[in-house]
Design a protein around this motif. Structure first.
Motif, PDB file in Angstrom:
ATOM      1  N   TYR A   1      -6.016  16.281 -14.539  1.00 47.25           N
ATOM      2  CA  TYR A   1      -6.804  16.597 -13.348  1.00 47.25           C
ATOM      3  C   TYR A   1      -7.723  15.420 -12.999  1.00 47.25           C
ATOM      4  N   ARG A   2      -8.413  14.884 -13.997  1.00 45.72           N
ATOM      5  CA  ARG A   2      -9.350  13.786 -13.730  1.00 45.72           C
ATOM      6  C   ARG A   2      -8.629  12.523 -13.260  1.00 45.72           C
TER       7      ARG A   2
ATOM      8  N   GLU B   1      -7.998  13.159  -9.663  1.00 54.31           N
ATOM      9  CA  GLU B   1      -9.286  13.104  -8.967  1.00 54.31           C
ATOM     10  C   GLU B   1      -9.718  11.657  -8.752  1.00 54.31           C
ATOM     11  N   ASP B   2      -9.644  10.854  -9.811  1.00 54.24           N
ATOM     12  CA  ASP B   2     -10.047   9.450  -9.713  1.00 54.24           C
ATOM     13  C   ASP B   2      -9.160   8.685  -8.740  1.00 54.24           C
TER      14      ASP B   2
ATOM     15  N   ARG C   1     -10.169  10.034  -4.944  1.00 50.22           N
ATOM     16  CA  ARG C   1     -11.537   9.956  -4.423  1.00 50.22           C
ATOM     17  C   ARG C   1     -11.674   8.711  -3.531  1.00 50.22           C
TER      18      ARG C   1
ATOM     19  N   VAL D   1     -12.108  15.343  -1.787  1.00 50.35           N
ATOM     20  CA  VAL D   1     -11.920  15.822  -3.158  1.00 50.35           C
ATOM     21  C   VAL D   1     -12.947  16.921  -3.416  1.00 50.35           C
TER      22      VAL D   1
ATOM     23  N   GLU E   1     -15.473  18.490  -5.463  1.00 50.84           N
ATOM     24  CA  GLU E   1     -16.262  18.086  -6.625  1.00 50.84           C
ATOM     25  C   GLU E   1     -16.593  19.320  -7.477  1.00 50.84           C
TER      26      GLU E   1
ATOM     27  N   PHE F   1      -4.293  21.367  -8.689  1.00 53.92           N
ATOM     28  CA  PHE F   1      -5.222  20.437  -8.047  1.00 53.92           C
ATOM     29  C   PHE F   1      -5.251  20.726  -6.560  1.00 53.92           C
TER      30      PHE F   1
ATOM     31  N   PHE G   1      -7.067  19.512  -2.711  1.00 56.45           N
ATOM     32  CA  PHE G   1      -7.922  18.645  -1.909  1.00 56.45           C
ATOM     33  C   PHE G   1      -7.907  19.183  -0.482  1.00 56.45           C
TER      34      PHE G   1
END
Length: 397
Positions: free
Chosen positions: A274-275, A278-279, A282, A289, A291, A303, A305
């Motif tokens: 997931y991170r 996300e990275d 973003r 995204v 938060e 996930f 967005f």
């Protein structure tokens, strides 16, 4: 040359070997029904309930045939019936309002925020319209559970938590499913443990637990449950609680027990993926995204967005361009239901006024599964593809 992703968004990891061995043991002795046990034997379902109750810090647990069955059982166990109203999120999946309709009740939808959680101001405004809230932690997003419980406690609302997407999550150190009167979980293939189908229900309330067990089809065999109240509680409810059979069987329970012991490690693996997504996303022009709050421990098995305020054609162009490069995205703003992406105005058994705030947000929600068969490199590649295609469409508009 453009990158093409070749992985499958529906391929789960294999069932662990210890779970396969446990399933084979059940198949070899043939006692699949939860109450079909040999002398002195404790069945797999009873052990699963005992272990999951301990894992969640709950007094009682019931294993059932599906997460949706757990939701409907929870509603019946707290006394919801024909013509009652039940509050629930405008952003959820069809089994949640379906469970409400299944008991003859009527869903009243509460607006969603850009954090993809229930709007607490709208909840407070609607709090007098119902005595029960079926709170969907949709796609694993937890709202401010402390504030939500303040609102519900002040209004005398019983909270049932739909934790299909939050098994292993927590808010301010309290596990998802432990804030309300009942927590309901799914063990379907695309959730956090895989039995194909299956559900779990936890509570600390002895009468709710007894009613749920009777509802699930225990007949008068409730003494074979380990995570259950004493017989005196069943004596109070057994003649007035209908049998609506929906038990879990020993084969599914045998597959689940080893997976639940490994839940924390699996959550950590999901969140790494997931991170990475996300990275990678973003800062993409036009893309928001979602938060995550510091108080939330989430499970990143999917996930989301937002493409907020984009034209329908532009959103569809992003989906089409990503699909051409192997990235499968789902859109909750699509006008007609597709697969699981229905929305509150798709459930026409509920007479619902328009929810303008939710309409705007639903029109921009893009969703993607994150199976553990994806590597971190896969997730980084997926993020690059989405970033490139969303940027191209945004800049061309």
């Amino acid at each position: 040359m453009s990158e093409i992703f070749s992985g499958s968004f529906t391929q789960q990891e294999p069932i662990p070997e210890d779970a396969i061995e446990a399933a084979l043991a059940v198949l070899r002795h043939g006692r699949l029904h939860r109450y079909n046990v040999a002398a002195g034997e404790v069945g797999e379902v009873a052990l699963l309930e005992q272990e999951f109750a301990a894992q969640m810090g709950a007094r009682y647990c019931l294993a059932v045939a599906s997460g949706g069955y757990a939701l409907a059982t929870a509603l019946r166990a707290v006394g919801v019936g024909h013509s009652d109203t039940v509050l629930t999120n405008a952003f959820t999946l069809a089994p949640v309002p379906g469970a409400i309709a299944a008991v003859g009740a009527r869903p009243v939808f509460v607006e969603v925020t850009e954090d993809l959680t229930i709007d607490l101001e709208d909840l407070a405004a609607k709090a007098r319209q119902a005595k029960v809230l079926m709170l969907s932690h949709m796609r694993g997003h937890l709202c401010d559970m402390d504030r939500l419980m303040e609102i519900c406690d002040a209004a005398g609302i019983t909270v049932i938590e739909d934790c299909a997407h939050t098994m292993g999550a927590s808010w301010n150190g309290v596990k998802s499913g432990r804030h309300g009167a009942i927590g309901c979980y799914s063990c379907q293939t695309y959730k956090h443990v895989n039995a194909g189908e299956g559900g779990l229900l936890i509570t600390d309330d002895e009468e709710i637990a007894a009613r749920a067990i009777m509802l699930s089809g225990s007949y008068m065999l409730y003494g074979r449950h380990l995570a259950a109240p004493g017989p005196e509680v069943f004596e109070r409810v057994k003649y007035e609680t209908p049998n609506i059979s929906g038990r879990m069987d020993n084969l599914r329970a045998a597959i689940l027990r080893p997976q639940l012991r490994n839940l924390d490690a699996q959550v950590a693996r999901w969140n790494e993926r997931y991170r990475t997504l996300e990275d990678g996303l973003r800062g993409t022009p036009g893309l928001t995204v979602v938060e995550r709050p510091a108080a939330e421990v989430y499970v990143g098995s999917s996930f989301q967005f937002l493409l907020l305020d984009w034209a329908e054609g532009a959103v569809q162009a992003v989906l089409d361009r990503c699909a051409a490069r192997g990235v499968e995205l789902k859109w909750f703003g699509v006008p007609e239901p597709v697969a699981f992406t229905s929305r509150y105005d798709s459930w026409r058994y509920a007479d619902t006024p328009r929810l303008p705030q939710s309409d705007r947000i639903l029109a921009g929600i893009i969703d993607m599964r994150v199976p553990l068969t994806f590597s971190l490199e896969d997730c980084a590649q997926i993020a690059r593809i989405i970033r490139a295609e969303a940027s191209a469409v945004y800049q061309s508009g």
